[in-house]
Design a protein around this motif. Sequence first.
Motif, PDB file in Angstrom:
ATOM      1  N   UNK A 527       1.024  -1.314   0.048  1.00 34.53           N
ATOM      2  CA  UNK A 527      -0.012  -0.103  -0.448  1.00 34.53           C
ATOM      3  C   UNK A 527       0.831   1.414   0.027  1.00 34.53           C
ATOM      4  N   UNK A 528       2.243   1.389   0.672  1.00 36.60           N
ATOM      5  CA  UNK A 528       3.102   2.165   0.260  1.00 36.60           C
ATOM      6  C   UNK A 528       3.507   2.370  -0.199  1.00 36.60           C
ATOM      7  N   UNK A 529       4.524   1.365  -1.356  1.00 37.26           N
ATOM      8  CA  UNK A 529       4.525   1.109  -2.585  1.00 37.26           C
ATOM      9  C   UNK A 529       4.623   1.526  -3.372  1.00 37.26           C
ATOM     10  N   UNK A 530       3.233   1.754  -4.115  1.00 35.70           N
ATOM     11  CA  UNK A 530       2.434   1.584  -5.635  1.00 35.70           C
ATOM     12  C   UNK A 530       2.114   0.442  -5.652  1.00 35.70           C
ATOM     13  N   UNK A 531       1.400  -0.222  -4.745  1.00 42.08           N
ATOM     14  CA  UNK A 531       1.301  -1.517  -4.863  1.00 42.08           C
ATOM     15  C   UNK A 531       2.540  -2.902  -5.861  1.00 42.08           C
ATOM     16  N   UNK A 532       3.176  -2.157  -5.453  1.00 43.18           N
ATOM     17  CA  UNK A 532       4.922  -3.143  -6.290  1.00 43.18           C
ATOM     18  C   UNK A 532       6.018  -3.666  -5.598  1.00 43.18           C
ATOM     19  N   UNK A 533       6.172  -4.907  -5.268  1.00 41.74           N
ATOM     20  CA  UNK A 533       7.150  -5.358  -4.541  1.00 41.74           C
ATOM     21  C   UNK A 533       8.527  -4.859  -5.114  1.00 41.74           C
ATOM     22  N   UNK A 534       8.802  -4.695  -6.067  1.00 38.37           N
ATOM     23  CA  UNK A 534      10.094  -4.165  -7.053  1.00 38.37           C
ATOM     24  C   UNK A 534      10.103  -2.857  -6.025  1.00 38.37           C
ATOM     25  N   UNK A 535       9.499  -1.709  -5.592  1.00 32.10           N
ATOM     26  CA  UNK A 535       9.478  -0.734  -5.275  1.00 32.10           C
ATOM     27  C   UNK A 535       9.285  -0.992  -3.972  1.00 32.10           C
ATOM     28  N   UNK A 536       9.526  -2.177  -3.528  1.00 27.33           N
ATOM     29  CA  UNK A 536       9.308  -1.826  -1.986  1.00 27.33           C
ATOM     30  C   UNK A 536      10.416  -2.650  -1.450  1.00 27.33           C
ATOM     31  N   UNK A 537      11.167  -3.598  -2.402  1.00 28.46           N
ATOM     32  CA  UNK A 537      12.726  -3.783  -1.839  1.00 28.46           C
ATOM     33  C   UNK A 537      13.740  -2.853  -2.437  1.00 28.46           C
ATOM     34  N   UNK A 538      13.514  -1.947  -2.729  1.00 27.99           N
ATOM     35  CA  UNK A 538      14.163  -0.600  -2.990  1.00 27.99           C
ATOM     36  C   UNK A 538      14.429   0.242  -2.354  1.00 27.99           C
ATOM     37  N   UNK A 539      13.027   0.032  -0.875  1.00 31.07           N
ATOM     38  CA  UNK A 539      13.269   0.873  -0.220  1.00 31.07           C
ATOM     39  C   UNK A 539      14.928   0.756   0.152  1.00 31.07           C
ATOM     40  N   UNK A 540      15.160  -0.584   0.950  1.00 32.45           N
ATOM     41  CA  UNK A 540      16.563  -0.500   1.577  1.00 32.45           C
ATOM     42  C   UNK A 540      17.599   0.007   0.209  1.00 32.45           C
ATOM     43  N   UNK A 541      18.306   1.110   0.945  1.00 36.02           N
ATOM     44  CA  UNK A 541      19.372   2.437   0.439  1.00 36.02           C
ATOM     45  C   UNK A 541      20.813   1.087   1.206  1.00 36.02           C
ATOM     46  N   UNK A 542      21.003   1.061   1.498  1.00 34.23           N
ATOM     47  CA  UNK A 542      21.980   0.506   1.981  1.00 34.23           C
ATOM     48  C   UNK A 542      22.128   0.854   3.109  1.00 34.23           C
ATOM     49  N   UNK A 543      22.088   1.711   4.201  1.00 32.67           N
ATOM     50  CA  UNK A 543      22.887   2.471   5.682  1.00 32.67           C
ATOM     51  C   UNK A 543      23.616   1.194   6.326  1.00 32.67           C
ATOM     52  N   UNK A 544      23.092   0.404   6.496  1.00 31.91           N
ATOM     53  CA  UNK A 544      23.511  -0.450   6.599  1.00 31.91           C
ATOM     54  C   UNK A 544      22.971  -0.989   8.247  1.00 31.91           C
ATOM     55  N   UNK A 545      22.487  -0.076   8.601  1.00 37.26           N
ATOM     56  CA  UNK A 545      21.677   0.045  10.171  1.00 37.26           C
ATOM     57  C   UNK A 545      21.568  -1.269  10.822  1.00 37.26           C
ATOM     58  N   UNK A 546      21.003  -2.210   9.438  1.00 37.11           N
ATOM     59  CA  UNK A 546      20.591  -4.127  10.206  1.00 37.11           C
ATOM     60  C   UNK A 546      21.892  -4.832  10.535  1.00 37.11           C
ATOM     61  N   UNK A 547      23.248  -3.622  10.780  1.00 39.12           N
ATOM     62  CA  UNK A 547      24.467  -4.154  10.713  1.00 39.12           C
ATOM     63  C   UNK A 547      25.245  -4.020  12.223  1.00 39.12           C
ATOM     64  N   UNK A 548      24.651  -3.303  12.658  1.00 41.73           N
ATOM     65  CA  UNK A 548      24.975  -2.626  14.288  1.00 41.73           C
ATOM     66  C   UNK A 548      24.520  -3.679  14.889  1.00 41.73           C
ATOM     67  N   UNK A 549      25.619  -4.490  15.661  1.00 42.57           N
ATOM     68  CA  UNK A 549      25.498  -5.452  16.322  1.00 42.57           C
ATOM     69  C   UNK A 549      25.420  -4.619  18.228  1.00 42.57           C
ATOM     70  N   UNK A 550      26.115  -3.936  18.594  1.00 41.11           N
ATOM     71  CA  UNK A 550      26.275  -3.710  19.353  1.00 41.11           C
ATOM     72  C   UNK A 550      25.256  -2.466  19.914  1.00 41.11           C
ATOM     73  N   UNK A 551      23.807  -2.326  18.947  1.00 39.66           N
ATOM     74  CA  UNK A 551      23.113  -1.047  19.156  1.00 39.66           C
ATOM     75  C   UNK A 551      22.546  -1.254  19.812  1.00 39.66           C
ATOM     76  N   UNK A 576      16.933  -9.705  -2.810  1.00 38.09           N
ATOM     77  CA  UNK A 576      15.425  -9.534  -3.573  1.00 38.09           C
ATOM     78  C   UNK A 576      15.481  -8.725  -5.298  1.00 38.09           C
ATOM     79  N   UNK A 577      16.329  -7.136  -4.705  1.00 37.57           N
ATOM     80  CA  UNK A 577      16.593  -6.237  -5.898  1.00 37.57           C
ATOM     81  C   UNK A 577      17.022  -6.943  -6.925  1.00 37.57           C
ATOM     82  N   UNK A 578      17.651  -7.422  -7.162  1.00 41.62           N
ATOM     83  CA  UNK A 578      18.273  -8.895  -8.408  1.00 41.62           C
ATOM     84  C   UNK A 578      16.647  -9.447  -9.177  1.00 41.62           C
ATOM     85  N   UNK A 579      16.483 -10.069  -8.043  1.00 41.06           N
ATOM     86  CA  UNK A 579      15.491 -10.400  -8.222  1.00 41.06           C
ATOM     87  C   UNK A 579      14.188  -9.999  -8.882  1.00 41.06           C
TER      88      UNK A 579
END
Length: 938
Positions: A527-551, A576-579
């Motif tokens: 609903x917040x990505x124009x109905x597209x799976x591809x737009x949704x997975x391109x939300x990830x812009x790579x800031x890498x906060x998901x790699x913070x292990x001690x945060x 998923x972006x490659x997909x």
Amino acid sequence: MNDAASARLAAALRRAGVIEVDESLRRRAEYSSDASLYRVMPSVVVFPREAGEVAAVVAVCRSERVPLTARGGGTSIAGNSVGSGVVLDFSRHLNRVHDIDPQSATAVVDPGVVLDDLQARAAAHGLRFGPEPSTHSRCTIGGMIGNNACGARALGYGRTADNVAGLDVVTGTGERLRVGVNGSQQPTPMLTELERLIRSRLGMIRSEFGTFTRQVSGYSLEHLLPERGFDVAAALAGTEGTLAVVCQATLRLVRAPLATALVVLGYPDIAAAADAVPSLLPCRPVALEGLDERIVSIARRGPGGAAVPDLPRGGAWILAEIGGDDRADVGSQADALLRQAGALAGWVVPSAAEAAAMWRIREDGAALSVRLGRHGPALAGWEDAAVPPERLGAYLRDFDALMAEWDVTGAPYGHFGDGCVHIRIDFPLSRPDGRAVFRGFLTDAARLVARYGGSVSGEHGDGRARSELLPLMYSAEAVQTFGAVKHLFDPLDVLNPGVIVRPRPVDADLRLASTPLSRDRAGLRYLDDGGRFSTAVHRCIGVGKCRATAAPGVMCPSFRATKDEKDSTRGRARVLQELANGALPAGWRSAEVAEALDLCLSCKACSAECPMGVDMASYKTEVLYQRYRRRLRPAAHYSLGWLPVWARVASRTPTLVNRALRGPLAPAAKRIGGVDGRRPLPAFAPRTFRHWFARHPATGGNPVLLWVDTFTNHFVPQVGIAAVAVLEAAGFRVAIPEHPLCCGLTWVSTGQLGTARKMLSRSVAALEAAAKAGVPIVGLEPSCTALFRGDAAELLGRTPAVTAVAESMRTLAELLTAADGWQPPTLAGTSAIVQPHCHHRAVLGYSADLALLARAGVNTRMVDGCCGLAGNFGAERGHYDLSVAVANNQLLPALVSAAPDAVVLTDGFSCRTQVDHLAGRQSMHLAELFANTTPRGD
Ligand SMILES: Cc1cc2nc3c(=O)[nH]c(=O)nc-3n(C[C@H](O)[C@H](O)[C@H](O)COP(=O)(O)OP(=O)(O)OC[C@H]3O[C@@H](n4cnc5c(N)ncnc54)[C@H](O)[C@@H]3O)c2cc1C
């Protein structure tokens, strides 16, 4: 490079003794981008374990003429850490702090050490590494050296180049060099040649380089001037891995201030805030940051919106951090600064928690401003130019006019004390003229910044986004000197080619949110990505906060356990972006996608904690749906996915079923059901909750509808019974749905969306009347409650019924905190280890629970992590080890250190199962804790 060439290169690396070499398509996809707009698929990814291996990789790349790109956290925004040949990831193994010498205030570290890990070690000696990018929780020292990273506190402590004392490197010639300050390096023919080159161009270097602190673009030749001691280590900082690969670094540390204060000042707009900078600098703040109102407003609308502290009036703010010896010292400095500020209003941020919240907003600025784009995400590309700070206000006004001329927008913020401006701009890249606008704007912006005596990069480096613009900032002689330096260090152009010297065009290799999959009949609505799976997975812009292990926080539990990019939200999003781009031949059914998602716990932490709101649990659901549509599924999808149906069948003869499933038949049952053999199967209750409730006498009071989920009904009816007691004691008249219902959760998490939708629509229809009549509906199992409040709209659309039910659905704590005149029982003296269910935290929010526990006088310690079981995930065969590793991250240590009489409180059925199984401790639901001290209704 095609697959066969990748395989040949990998074989050559293995022959040269390099151990961890990965040429799989999945791995290459994971490393195909950083936090930039660029996508360059590497041929091979290598995880070096020691410097000798690095030298071997350089040798192979030289002999095969293959590009080599070093990488740390991969958080570069200009395409600095992507490359088409070998990507060398230092963060996996070469990540140790070897030594901290408090006497000389130096540290010897591996390049892959994460800055926060170094800071934690240095803090034990009252020291810190000065520069600190906003990505401090996951960026590495090697990457900081590569980019000459700065961050907010570089104003007080200098850039990375100013804090590097010595480096151990392998150059592009294959030489191993130790370089340090003031000629401490061995004189090699290459360095002698370098010195001669510099001495032949002293006039140009003295006039063009080192003109102000944030002149980070190009090579920083000023460090090689004789009067600067021919400091090769400092000069290598900011060379973006194009001259040498760093194998070890000796860093200068600074004494951490004993006290700090954060002052916040309001100004009419961002240019007015910039105008104030010159008058604030003499107060010597450690950091002086600018923030536009538009970014704060996005933060207010986000999941942590409530956490935005009060701000002085204005359309832009300056945050000034002051460091000193004690509170009195920083207090008087803050007063002086407030007098100088010329602000509309300003004050010292009253608490450390509010100061931390302000820093969080500032540090998430890049991701928050993505959402300011008018037609899509606002993009990187021109995001860290700098001008001398005294010219910042005028520059920003001209920059605004330039954006208007090109019909693009963005909200500036950044390190104003150093004249460095961050911004994301809504370049219309999906338009036919998008690339031309991108290139044209960047070129004009570079001319503008050069007119102001500035630098096209003020801290992120040039990468692919700015290297081509260097001739607009430097003379032809300077640019030619960069080429000559590169030739000395890397004559074959193997080290990060396309960056700084012989640049790739700024608009080459752009990673765009491309056309949706042709076969993409999305299961969810996006609903917040124009109905597209591809737009949704391109939300990830790579800031890498998901790699913070001690945060703080939960994201990303699998990465925290394995430290493998594959198991991070970002790594998964890349695959998923490659997909979505159609680059994986087998599409939804590709092995790469299955592997990438296998260890995703569907905890939804990323949906709340990733500043871009990447919701990997939903994407996993979509992939499972598409992959197995009309196909045979894994056994666990039938056993655990259909659990509500089996539970209803079992409820006819629960004792018999328990005897069968928990006795000698258990191993076979688990094998057939795809359940890990080490997991005990939960026992069905002898009498369901609904059965108990049917005989429970009705009371008076305000109506409430209790949602009876499968887990409460069939496994832990005592939780429902306790909830009824608490609700009745709070003055509610409890009713339950007339017929057994299910929200469809287990079908959602296994991607069986057809059945999930059927279950859910039936339930929404049954609840609609109560919801529309204003009757609150209370859910006891957090993931079921969260489904109604969140994913239901993704499955059924935002219909009036779905919206009404979502708005009526409450957690027990939410209902009770809002109940008139109700007081929680007194539980003073009770200590509780609290494990919030991940969906509770991410979708519903846990603040009402904490407030209620505090009112009851419970001394709580909240576990800041996932339990590891996560519904069906931890029970499925193949997930046991990771499930235990995740529990070992936070939950189990908290339980081990808890007093034996501490209550273990968790509302999630799976969290309770995990606590019981791994720690052998009884845990309880909030309803049970309160019911034990609440007079029973019957
Ligand atoms: C949201 C966000 C906020 C940011 N804020 C700031 C900020 O406040 N200040 C700031 O300065 N930057 C900032 N950055 C940029 C980036 O995070 C920093 O430059 C960071 O230091 C990069 O570290 P990394 O480990 O991710 O490096 P990577 O991106 O992996 O690499 C950076 C460069 O260093 C090279 N490199 C890596 N390891 C080595 C090695 N061993 N030897 C030689 N070269 C190597 C790479 O080839 C690349 O050119 C931000 C980025 C994001 C996404």
